[in-house]
Motif scaffolding. Sequence first.
Motif, short mmCIF file in Angstrom:
data_model
loop_
_atom_site.label_atom_id
_atom_site.label_comp_id
_atom_site.label_asym_id
_atom_site.label_seq_id
_atom_site.Cartn_x
_atom_site.Cartn_y
_atom_site.Cartn_z
N HIS A 18 0.87 -1.18 0.00
CA HIS A 18 0.00 0.00 0.00
C HIS A 18 0.90 1.23 0.00
O HIS A 18 1.99 1.19 0.58
CB HIS A 18 -0.90 0.00 1.25
CG HIS A 18 -1.95 1.08 1.23
ND1 HIS A 18 -1.67 2.40 1.53
CD2 HIS A 18 -3.29 1.04 0.96
CE1 HIS A 18 -2.78 3.13 1.44
NE2 HIS A 18 -3.77 2.31 1.10
N PRO A 19 0.50 2.33 -0.65
CA PRO A 19 1.36 3.51 -0.67
C PRO A 19 1.81 3.98 0.72
O PRO A 19 2.93 4.49 0.86
CB PRO A 19 0.48 4.57 -1.35
CG PRO A 19 -0.37 3.78 -2.28
CD PRO A 19 -0.68 2.50 -1.55
N ARG A 20 0.99 3.78 1.73
CA ARG A 20 1.40 4.23 3.07
C ARG A 20 2.50 3.35 3.65
O ARG A 20 3.18 3.74 4.61
CB ARG A 20 0.20 4.31 3.99
CG ARG A 20 -0.78 5.40 3.56
CD ARG A 20 -1.82 5.72 4.62
NE ARG A 20 -2.66 6.83 4.17
CZ ARG A 20 -3.75 6.70 3.42
NH1 ARG A 20 -4.15 5.50 3.06
NH2 ARG A 20 -4.45 7.74 3.04
N ASP A 21 2.70 2.17 3.08
CA ASP A 21 3.84 1.34 3.49
C ASP A 21 5.16 2.00 3.13
O ASP A 21 6.21 1.65 3.70
CB ASP A 21 3.78 -0.04 2.82
CG ASP A 21 2.59 -0.87 3.28
OD1 ASP A 21 2.01 -0.54 4.34
OD2 ASP A 21 2.22 -1.82 2.57
N LEU A 22 5.13 2.96 2.23
CA LEU A 22 6.36 3.66 1.83
C LEU A 22 6.96 4.45 3.00
O LEU A 22 8.15 4.77 2.98
CB LEU A 22 6.06 4.63 0.68
CG LEU A 22 5.65 3.98 -0.65
CD1 LEU A 22 5.14 5.03 -1.62
CD2 LEU A 22 6.82 3.22 -1.26
N GLU B 282 -6.67 5.89 -5.28
CA GLU B 282 -7.38 4.69 -4.86
C GLU B 282 -7.89 3.97 -6.11
O GLU B 282 -8.35 4.64 -7.05
CB GLU B 282 -8.59 5.06 -3.98
CG GLU B 282 -8.24 5.73 -2.66
CD GLU B 282 -7.95 4.74 -1.57
OE1 GLU B 282 -8.06 3.52 -1.84
OE2 GLU B 282 -7.61 5.16 -0.45
N PRO B 283 -7.79 2.66 -6.19
CA PRO B 283 -8.27 1.96 -7.39
C PRO B 283 -9.70 2.37 -7.72
O PRO B 283 -10.63 2.08 -6.97
CB PRO B 283 -8.18 0.48 -6.98
CG PRO B 283 -7.05 0.45 -5.99
CD PRO B 283 -7.18 1.73 -5.21
N GLY B 284 -9.86 3.12 -8.81
CA GLY B 284 -11.16 3.60 -9.22
C GLY B 284 -11.73 4.71 -8.37
O GLY B 284 -12.91 5.03 -8.48
N GLY B 285 -10.88 5.32 -7.51
CA GLY B 285 -11.40 6.31 -6.58
C GLY B 285 -10.60 7.61 -6.53
O GLY B 285 -10.09 8.07 -7.54
N GLU C 180 -1.25 -0.67 -9.15
CA GLU C 180 -2.70 -0.52 -9.11
C GLU C 180 -3.11 0.81 -8.46
O GLU C 180 -4.27 1.23 -8.55
CB GLU C 180 -3.35 -1.69 -8.35
CG GLU C 180 -3.00 -1.78 -6.87
CD GLU C 180 -1.71 -2.55 -6.60
OE1 GLU C 180 -1.58 -3.09 -5.47
OE2 GLU C 180 -0.84 -2.61 -7.49
N TRP C 181 -2.15 1.47 -7.80
CA TRP C 181 -2.39 2.76 -7.16
C TRP C 181 -1.89 3.93 -8.03
O TRP C 181 -1.95 5.07 -7.61
CB TRP C 181 -1.71 2.83 -5.79
CG TRP C 181 -2.13 1.74 -4.86
CD1 TRP C 181 -1.58 0.50 -4.75
CD2 TRP C 181 -3.20 1.78 -3.93
NE1 TRP C 181 -2.24 -0.25 -3.80
CE2 TRP C 181 -3.24 0.53 -3.26
CE3 TRP C 181 -4.12 2.76 -3.55
CZ2 TRP C 181 -4.16 0.23 -2.27
CZ3 TRP C 181 -5.04 2.47 -2.55
CH2 TRP C 181 -5.06 1.21 -1.93
N SER C 182 -1.39 3.61 -9.21
CA SER C 182 -0.80 4.63 -10.08
C SER C 182 -1.82 5.07 -11.13
O SER C 182 -1.93 4.47 -12.20
CB SER C 182 0.46 4.08 -10.76
OG SER C 182 1.42 3.72 -9.80
#
Length: 299
Positions: free
Chosen positions: A183-187, A210-213, A265-267
């Motif tokens: 997840h991006p916050r894991d960065l 967010e995927p689709g969001g 998938e978050w890009s």
Amino acid sequence: MRGSEFADLRAFATIVAYGTFARAAVQLSVSPSALSQTIRGLEARLGVRLLNRTTRSVSVTDAGSRLYARLKPVLEELEAAVADVNDLRERPAGTLRLTSSRVGAERFLAPILGPFHRAYPDIVLDTTVDDVVRDIVAEGYDAGIRLGEMISDDMVAIKLGGSLRQVAVATPEYLARHGVPQHPRDLLDHACINWRWTETGRIYHWEFQEPGGDWFSVAVKGPIIVTDRSMVLAAALQGVGIALWLEDRILPYVKDGRLVPILEEWSGAFPGFFLCYPKQRHTPLPLRVFTDFMRATYG
């Protein structure tokens, strides 16, 4: 009216329009000290103060505001009349002042320099390339190349190329040692290579969707902060940490196995680059042929 008086009035109007002596001096191709002398002479002849000046700012007096309100439409009409005559030239000529980000210039300006010069040899492209989001009007530029999200509503915008994506990448060795973020916050638990805005000094917050969001940002941290995006890629290739950069820029290194894309998938995709210029009643011929050339090349 003597010729010098017209020039002095134009100088005064330019200072009011651009907000500072320095910016107006660039537009008029004179030194700020010479411009200041011009305004002092104009005020002495009129017997009234037009501008209040300090070392840091310029403000317009009531008399100056009244004069500018009457001058502005007259000067605009004169400029339009001259532009109409210039349009009758056999070959468009003049200087076109452009501003562009480094990536925008590399993608859209560099490839057309030769073809545009051959088509319009009498037009000079005076180009500033950096990552400062400049005020096109206030700083005297005719047009700029920038991302769509940085264009104000009072500008005409011409799409250049397709949409873009930023993708996070790291070397296989780095991911083997530190794990793959899910997840991006894991960065926040990883070494990330940061980029700083030249204009504000603010560190860029990585953007994801967010995927689709909705879009959101993450303020990552790491051992390196740069102002040149090419350094981001260099650091990632050397295993310093995770980088976020344009998909087409990292693709060759993904193909040869030196970098691994993560969090794809978050890009999300975003609109990309535009050529933009101020809305105006009469578009100067050099700008008109340049926008037509860019639209034909990249539209």
